[in-house]
Design a protein around this motif. Structure first.
Motif, PDB file in Angstrom:
ATOM      1  N   GLN A 138      65.236 -79.490   0.428  1.00  0.00           N
ATOM      2  CA  GLN A 138      64.033 -80.034  -0.179  1.00  0.00           C
ATOM      3  C   GLN A 138      64.412 -81.186  -1.106  1.00  0.00           C
ATOM      4  O   GLN A 138      65.528 -81.226  -1.639  1.00  0.00           O
ATOM      5  N   PRO A 139      63.499 -82.136  -1.297  1.00  0.00           N
ATOM      6  CA  PRO A 139      63.800 -83.232  -2.225  1.00  0.00           C
ATOM      7  C   PRO A 139      64.233 -82.690  -3.586  1.00  0.00           C
ATOM      8  O   PRO A 139      63.601 -81.787  -4.144  1.00  0.00           O
ATOM      9  N   ARG A 163      66.915 -86.109   3.736  1.00  0.00           N
ATOM     10  CA  ARG A 163      65.854 -85.179   3.330  1.00  0.00           C
ATOM     11  C   ARG A 163      65.639 -85.172   1.816  1.00  0.00           C
ATOM     12  O   ARG A 163      64.890 -84.338   1.296  1.00  0.00           O
ATOM     13  N   GLY A 164      66.277 -86.075   1.113  1.00  0.00           N
ATOM     14  CA  GLY A 164      66.047 -86.200  -0.322  1.00  0.00           C
ATOM     15  C   GLY A 164      66.941 -85.355  -1.188  1.00  0.00           C
ATOM     16  O   GLY A 164      66.674 -85.195  -2.388  1.00  0.00           O
TER      17      GLY A 164
END
Length: 322
Positions: A138-139, A163-164
């Motif tokens: 996840q970011p 994907r951050g």
């Protein structure tokens, strides 16, 4: 045709280049002329008797490669003679030609060359599984990536960044630091003794990382646990270097989760294989993902390629040219 077989279980001296009968495009199969074959730690595991034990020796090593279709077996309609193809699990890939189930093949776009295609399949799909499925980054997540300058590590680092996420890499020598940073690692720890957790905690202000991707064997297992945040995830992979031994689940700290990630769970149908591969090809086309090739060997030097990858001195992907 020429092929590399293992005549028994053991070190690289059990490997030999021999003449084998020409394969045929049997029903449901495609005959492929191999342009490049990938070298993987899995191949070492096979040679050491950790897999394929039901298949008698001598047997042809290798599971991955890229090439061109020579013939089509009965019942195959999705491929044509001349198509460029790649595959991720077709035992017997250390050879000049191979007959492969059509369900194991993907078409290779013209903008992907044979070297890139052969380098991307197993390690790219593995990295994709780790970062998008097993523990979807996840970011803002921070990940610790072991062997960050290896083939899986370099691709995994790039996908995490896509994907951050943020990456802390671990490498075994100073000369690998720049390679890991070029792939996107924000910080790189040089360590050969499994003593990295304190530095990870320092880099995360004592919090620890959301996920550790660890394929470095039992020496790093405790450090990987210590480097995790509360409720963090340890993604364990790569059986060739051995497992951590028996675990007392009650003793696991900080509500962490531990799992053994197998890339075939990511691609358990032909449709998933092609969808996941298409995503990798798209990232290559738009420049978001780059493959690093650490060495290309003639087929006759497959034993040397095994010795080199096992030494942990290499970076990126190793390939064989039949």
């Amino acid at each position: 045709m020429k092929a590399v077989v293992m005549n028994g279980i053991g070190d690289t001296d059990v490997m030999e280049v021999v003449d084998r009968p020409e394969p045929a495009a049997t029903p449901g199969h495609v005959l492929v002329e191999i342009a490049m074959a990938g070298v993987n730690f899995m191949d070492i595991g096979v040679r050491q008797g950790m897999a394929w034990t039901e298949t008698p020796n001598p047997k042809v090593l290798g599971v991955e490669g890229a090439g061109r279709v020579l013939a089509i077996g009965e019942g195959v309609s999705e491929f044509a003679i001349g198509d460029r193809v790649a595959w991720v699990y077709a035992p017997g890939s250390y050879a000049e030609r191979i007959s492969i189930p059509a369900t194991s093949l993907v078409k290779v776009p013209e903008f992907i060359d044979d070297r890139t295609a052969a380098s991307l399949m197993m390690q790219g799909l593995t990295a994709s599984h780790f970062a998008t499925d097993f523990h979807p980054i996840q970011p803002g997540d921070t990940a610790l990536v072991h062997a960050a300058a290896g083939g899986v590590g370099l691709l995994l680092t790039q996908i995490i960044r896509l994907r951050g996420g943020r990456v802390i890499g671990r490498v075994s020598s100073d000369d690998k630091v720049a390679i890991a940073k070029q792939a996107g690692a924000e910080a790189v720890i040089v360590d050969t003794e499994g003593e990295f957790a304190d530095e990870v905690l320092r880099l995360t202000d004592g919090r620890g990382v959301e996920v550790v991707y660890d394929g470095s064997g039992p020496k790093t297992f405790k450090g990987s646990l210590d480097a995790l945040r509360r409720s963090g995830t340890l993604c364990w992979y790569g059986p060739v270097l051995g497992g951590p031994g028996p675990l007392d689940i009650i003793s696991l700290p900080k509500s962490i989760r531990i799992g053994y990630a197998v890339f075939s769970d990511h691609i358990h149908t032909p449709e998933l294989l092609r969808a996941r591969t298409r995503q990798l090809f798209d990232w290559i086309e738009n420049g978001s993902l780059k493959v690093s090739i650490g060495g290309i060997y003639p087929l006759a030097q497959a034993a040397q390629a095994h010795a080199d990858i096992a030494s942990r001195a290499t970076t990126g992907k190793l390939l064989l040219i039949p």
